[in-house]
Design an enzyme around this catalytic site. Structure first.
Site, PDB file in Angstrom:
ATOM      1  N   CYS A   1      66.245 -19.878   9.668  1.00  0.00           N
ATOM      2  CA  CYS A   1      65.807 -21.218  10.070  1.00  0.00           C
ATOM      3  C   CYS A   1      64.652 -21.145  11.080  1.00  0.00           C
ATOM      4  O   CYS A   1      63.542 -20.806  10.700  1.00  0.00           O
ATOM      5  CB  CYS A   1      67.016 -21.980  10.596  1.00  0.00           C
ATOM      6  SG  CYS A   1      66.880 -23.736  10.351  1.00  0.00           S
TER       7      CYS A   1
ATOM      8  N   HIS B   1      71.892 -21.168   7.055  1.00  0.00           N
ATOM      9  CA  HIS B   1      72.594 -20.495   8.161  1.00  0.00           C
ATOM     10  C   HIS B   1      73.878 -19.785   7.703  1.00  0.00           C
ATOM     11  O   HIS B   1      74.975 -20.323   7.897  1.00  0.00           O
ATOM     12  CB  HIS B   1      72.992 -21.532   9.222  1.00  0.00           C
ATOM     13  CG  HIS B   1      71.846 -22.136   9.949  1.00  0.00           C
ATOM     14  ND1 HIS B   1      71.331 -21.598  11.108  1.00  0.00           N
ATOM     15  CD2 HIS B   1      71.101 -23.226   9.677  1.00  0.00           C
ATOM     16  CE1 HIS B   1      70.319 -22.338  11.526  1.00  0.00           C
ATOM     17  NE2 HIS B   1      70.161 -23.338  10.678  1.00  0.00           N
TER      18      HIS B   1
ATOM     19  N   GLU C   1      75.416 -17.539   9.146  1.00  0.00           N
ATOM     20  CA  GLU C   1      76.245 -17.239  10.323  1.00  0.00           C
ATOM     21  C   GLU C   1      77.197 -18.397  10.640  1.00  0.00           C
ATOM     22  O   GLU C   1      78.118 -18.240  11.423  1.00  0.00           O
ATOM     23  CB  GLU C   1      75.358 -16.890  11.530  1.00  0.00           C
ATOM     24  CG  GLU C   1      74.669 -18.050  12.236  1.00  0.00           C
ATOM     25  CD  GLU C   1      73.443 -18.610  11.502  1.00  0.00           C
ATOM     26  OE1 GLU C   1      73.198 -18.232  10.339  1.00  0.00           O
ATOM     27  OE2 GLU C   1      72.755 -19.460  12.101  1.00  0.00           O
TER      28      GLU C   1
HETATM   29  N1  GLN Z   1      63.783 -27.522  13.196  1.00  0.00           N
HETATM   30  C1  GLN Z   1      63.929 -26.321  13.925  1.00  0.00           C
HETATM   31  C2  GLN Z   1      62.567 -25.760  14.318  1.00  0.00           C
HETATM   32  O1  GLN Z   1      61.569 -26.202  13.838  1.00  0.00           O
HETATM   33  C3  GLN Z   1      64.713 -25.299  13.161  1.00  0.00           C
HETATM   34  C4  GLN Z   1      66.130 -25.787  12.920  1.00  0.00           C
HETATM   35  C5  GLN Z   1      67.163 -24.705  12.947  1.00  0.00           C
HETATM   36  O2  GLN Z   1      66.900 -23.552  13.305  1.00  0.00           O
HETATM   37  N2  GLN Z   1      68.378 -25.084  12.634  1.00  0.00           N
HETATM   38  O3  GLN Z   1      62.515 -24.866  15.112  1.00  0.00           O
END
Ligand code: GLN
Length: 188
Positions: A78, A170, A172
């Site tokens: 992410c 995710h 995790e």
């Molecule tokens: N929207 C977040 C970002 O731009 C990422 C979201 C996440 O890691 N769950 O950093």
């Protein structure tokens, strides 16, 4: 093996628990010296603008970039994926800029509309994996040496380029350990 999770901000402990459950040591990376002796590093989910700024402030941005470019296995989940991408659509935030992908932040589900999808990713496992998306980025372009690993509804949500692996979801945050097992295989 000894794996590290970048621990400047974001969801660290869940990754540490998963790697530990798979029988490997896992430490927090708070400064550059912590990376010494690691077989792989995980960049967790969180807020990529904050983590990028903290990487700069802790003077880890450039040395970590060099280590990844010299082959240190890395997995970005992410926000971690955003940090690894060469290009971030519409943003000049600080990041590592190492992987041949372009990403769009906050493109897959809003914070309140986090969602889960069950998907088989043949590259990773023949089990059906629960993919959890929380305001995740999408990969809008894959070029150079990067390869698509998974699409969900035509959206690219995982990619790999040699020692670099990224997921906009995710693993995790689920009980399933298969994606962590896959990354550990990359670290061998
Ligand atoms: N929207 C977040 C970002 O731009 C990422 C979201 C996440 O890691 N769950 O950093």
């Amino acid at each position: 093996m000894k794996i590290g999770v970048l621990s400047l901000q974001g969801g660290v402990i869940e990754h540490i628990n998963h790697i530990t459950k798979l029988g490997h040591e896992c430490i927090e990376i708070k400064k550059l010296e912590d990376v010494n002796g690691l077989q792989g590093i995980i960049l967790p989910g969180g807020e990529s603008t904050t983590i990028g700024k903290l990487l700069r402030e802790t003077k880890m941005l450039i040395p970590l970039r060099d280590k990844i470019l010299s082959g240190l296995p890395v997995w970005g989940t992410c926000a971690g994926m955003i940090l690894l991408a060469k290009y971030i659509e519409g943003s000049d935030q600080e990041h590592l800029k190492v992987m041949d992908i372009k990403v769009k932040r906050n493109a897959y589900g809003s914070q309140i509309n986090s969602f889960k999808k069950d998907v088989v990713i043949s590259e990773i496992s023949n089990q059906t994996l629960p993919l959890v998306f929380i305001r995740g980025p999408l990969i809008t372009e894959v070029f150079g040496d990067a390869k698509i690993i998974c699409r969900v509804d035509d959206n690219i949500v995982a990619a790999k380029q040699n020692n670099m692996f990224v997921t906009s979801f995710h693993p995790e945050l689920t009980d399933n350990l298969e994606v962590h097992r896959y990354f550990l295989n990359m670290c061998k």
